[in-house]
Design an enzyme around this catalytic site. Structure first.
Site, PDB file in Angstrom:
ATOM      1  N   GLU A  78       0.825  -1.219   0.000  1.00 39.95           N
ATOM      2  CA  GLU A  78       0.000   0.000   0.000  1.00 39.95           C
ATOM      3  C   GLU A  78       0.855   1.263   0.000  1.00 39.95           C
ATOM      4  OE1 GLU A  78      -4.462  -0.661   1.845  1.00 39.95           O
ATOM      5  OE2 GLU A  78      -3.017   0.360   3.084  1.00 39.95           O
ATOM      6  N   LYS A 131     -14.013   0.499  -3.911  1.00 36.65           N
ATOM      7  CA  LYS A 131     -15.089   0.953  -3.007  1.00 36.65           C
ATOM      8  C   LYS A 131     -16.148   1.714  -3.790  1.00 36.65           C
ATOM      9  CE  LYS A 131     -12.197   1.575   1.084  1.00 36.65           C
ATOM     10  NZ  LYS A 131     -11.622   2.578   1.962  1.00 36.65           N
ATOM     11  N   HIS A 163       8.096 -26.701  -1.224  1.00 27.83           N
ATOM     12  CA  HIS A 163       7.465 -27.828  -1.919  1.00 27.83           C
ATOM     13  C   HIS A 163       6.317 -27.351  -2.811  1.00 27.83           C
ATOM     14  CE1 HIS A 163       9.721 -30.844   0.426  1.00 27.83           C
ATOM     15  NE2 HIS A 163       9.817 -29.810   1.244  1.00 27.83           N
TER      16      HIS A 163
HETATM   17  O1  PA5 Z   1      -3.317   1.439   5.808  1.00 26.54           O
HETATM   18  C1  PA5 Z   1      -4.451   1.862   5.681  1.00 26.54           C
HETATM   19  O2  PA5 Z   1      -4.733   3.060   5.877  1.00 26.54           O
HETATM   20  C2  PA5 Z   1      -5.611   0.964   5.316  1.00 26.54           C
HETATM   21  O3  PA5 Z   1      -5.195  -0.328   5.038  1.00 26.54           O
HETATM   22  C3  PA5 Z   1      -6.631   0.923   6.457  1.00 26.54           C
HETATM   23  O4  PA5 Z   1      -5.998   0.468   7.616  1.00 26.54           O
HETATM   24  C4  PA5 Z   1      -7.828   0.032   6.136  1.00 26.54           C
HETATM   25  O5  PA5 Z   1      -8.404   0.405   4.932  1.00 26.54           O
HETATM   26  C5  PA5 Z   1      -8.856   0.103   7.242  1.00 26.54           C
HETATM   27  O6  PA5 Z   1      -9.284   1.405   7.419  1.00 26.54           O
HETATM   28  P1  PA5 Z   1     -10.070   1.879   8.708  1.00 26.54           P
HETATM   29  O7  PA5 Z   1      -9.184   1.684   9.891  1.00 26.54           O
HETATM   30  O8  PA5 Z   1     -10.368   3.319   8.443  1.00 26.54           O
HETATM   31  O9  PA5 Z   1     -11.300   1.043   8.811  1.00 26.54           O
END
Ligand code: PA5
Length: 443
Positions: A285, A420, A306
């Protein structure tokens, strides 16, 4: 003194030390951006000194809350996804007895929900909780994420049906933004105990905040030690006495610029499977944007030798590896001698299982280097909360430096919005009418 050791000599057949060192000036600039806030995404640098900024009083408070949940509950369900899930899951799995689920006497269990939209998963969890004393830790920074919101709605209703609204409220803890989001309003209305995720700490960098600390403490692990390890690595990284995070960032970027597009995080300890998942999120990310970025993958060896072992040894040469080696195991198991020796294993009788595992690791590392897979190694003294704290900070710091070296903003995630938007349009969420019309026309 024991320390986390970073070794990159296994990449030198692929990129030279000169090529790695050539990145030092850029790495210095990238590193400075983490502390002076001159880089992209500077609003999200709260993780840099989070471990030392976290007051002991907050750690104590989290431990008290965890102790109360452990007193009141047989099962504690931590609800969250992405950064609100993976850090806690990684640390708990790394520290837990591998068969904890089958050892009731080992104490309350922490289970996870809201990390998927699996209907059967949620149904089976509801069935499991029917005759259990359970509590909920609901975690969402934005407070609006669909997956945890669905899981929380279901389990909140179930808990209230079991205990009544007021008693249920005493077994629910919410971790979210201080002011914004549906979860914050709901928690305020219901009067839940809450913890705050700082504005300047992004989800995937939040494991050392209440997001990770409360579930980890609820699972019975020493979060003071975890924070202690992170503080030690933070100090050494920021004062320059430990340059390993910088070296790791430089080495992986030198490899990337040389055409190695995929990094595989390798472990030889099944307890580290979810650490690999956490690491994949952190780097995936943070770096995968603007059509750039090293693709982070992970394998669990020797299991995956394996399966994926063939590809790694012999497939396309666009990969490199980072191996996490755990120096000392918690327990000793010696391979017994057998007079009949029908299985032919007497040649390793008397050796510890870990000695065999270490030879599998070394043999694989050498074979991969010979096969054109550059190889870095990170030696962790032991899988304890302290060393996990060090490891977490090491990877977070390296990720920030590496993202800036790559030329991206490591702290945003614009790409996750695309699915989303489509999902909300398809579900006809109010406010998405135009998108619904457009997506329907495509179907
Ligand atoms: O690193 C990030 O910001 C994302 O992976 C969030 O942690 C994830 O989308 C969850 O978001 P939230 O904590 O707002 O529910």
């Amino acid at each position: 003194m024991e320390k986390l050791q970073f070794i990159n000599s296994g990449v030198l057949g692929s990129v030279s030390l000169k090529a790695i060192d050539a990145l030092a000036p850029e790495a210095e600039v990238s590193f400075a951006k983490l502390t002076d806030g001159s880089g992209a995404g500077a609003d999200f640098l709260g993780w840099v000194d989070l471990a030392t900024r976290t007051p002991d009083s907050l750690v104590d408070d989290i431990m008290d809350t965890a102790a109360q949940l452990r007193r009141d509950c047989d099962v504690i369900v931590a609800i969250g996804i992405g950064g609100s899930y993976l850090g806690a899951k990684a640390v708990i799995e790394a520290l837990n007895n591998s068969f904890d689920a089958y050892i009731p006497a080992a104490g309350p269990k922490v289970l996870f929900a809201g990390q998927n939209i699996g209907e059967d998963y949620l149904y089976e969890l509801q069935q499991l909780l029917k005759d259990k004393k359970f509590g909920i830790i609901v975690i969402s920074k934005s407070g609006t994420t669909t997956e945890p919101a669905i899981a929380f709605r279901l389990l909140k209703e179930q808990l209230e049906a079991q205990l009544g609204r007021e008693e249920a409220g005493k077994r629910i803890v919410a971790i979210t933004d201080e002011h914004r989001g549906a979860l914050r309003s709901l928690a305020t209305t219901e009067g839940y105990k809450t913890y705050v995720i700082d504005d300047n700490v992004g989800g995937r960098f939040s494991v050392l905040s209440p997001v990770g600390l409360l579930p980890i403490a609820a699972a019975g692990f020493d979060i003071r030690e975890l924070i202690g390890g992170a503080r030690a690595m933070q100090k050494a990284t920021l004062d320059g006495s430990d340059t390993s995070a910088k070296e790791y960032a430089m080495t992986r970027n030198a490899l990337y610029r040389d055409g190695k597009k995929i990094e595989i995080l390798v472990n030889y300890n099944p307890k580290l499977h979810f650490f690999g998942e956490w690491w994949k999120q952190l780097y995936g990310e943070s770096e995968g944007k603007d059509h750039k970025g090293i693709f982070p993958a992970a394998v669990d060896n020797s299991t995956d030798l394996h399966s994926m072992g063939q590809w790694i040894q012999d497939g396309e040469r666009t990969i490199f590896e980072t191996v996490i080696s755990v120096a000392a195991q918690q327990h000793s198991v010696v391979i017994p001698s057998d007079e009949a020796n029908l299985d032919g294993l007497n040649y390793i009788a008397g050796k510890r299982v870990d000695q065999v595992n270490k030879m599998a690791e070394l043999g694989t590392r050498l074979a991969h280097i010979d096969g054109g897979v550059p190889n870095m190694q990170l030696v962790v003294p032991a899988l304890t909360p302290y060393w996990l704290g060090q490891l977490i900070y090491f990877f977070e710091a390296a990720c920030g430096i590496s993202g800036y070296l790559l030329g991206v903003n490591p702290f945003n995630q614009p790409g996750v919005e695309a699915y989303k938007r489509n999902m909300f349009a398809l579900l006809e969420k109010p406010g998405y009418e135009k998108e619904t019309e457009a997506i329907k026309a495509r179907l």
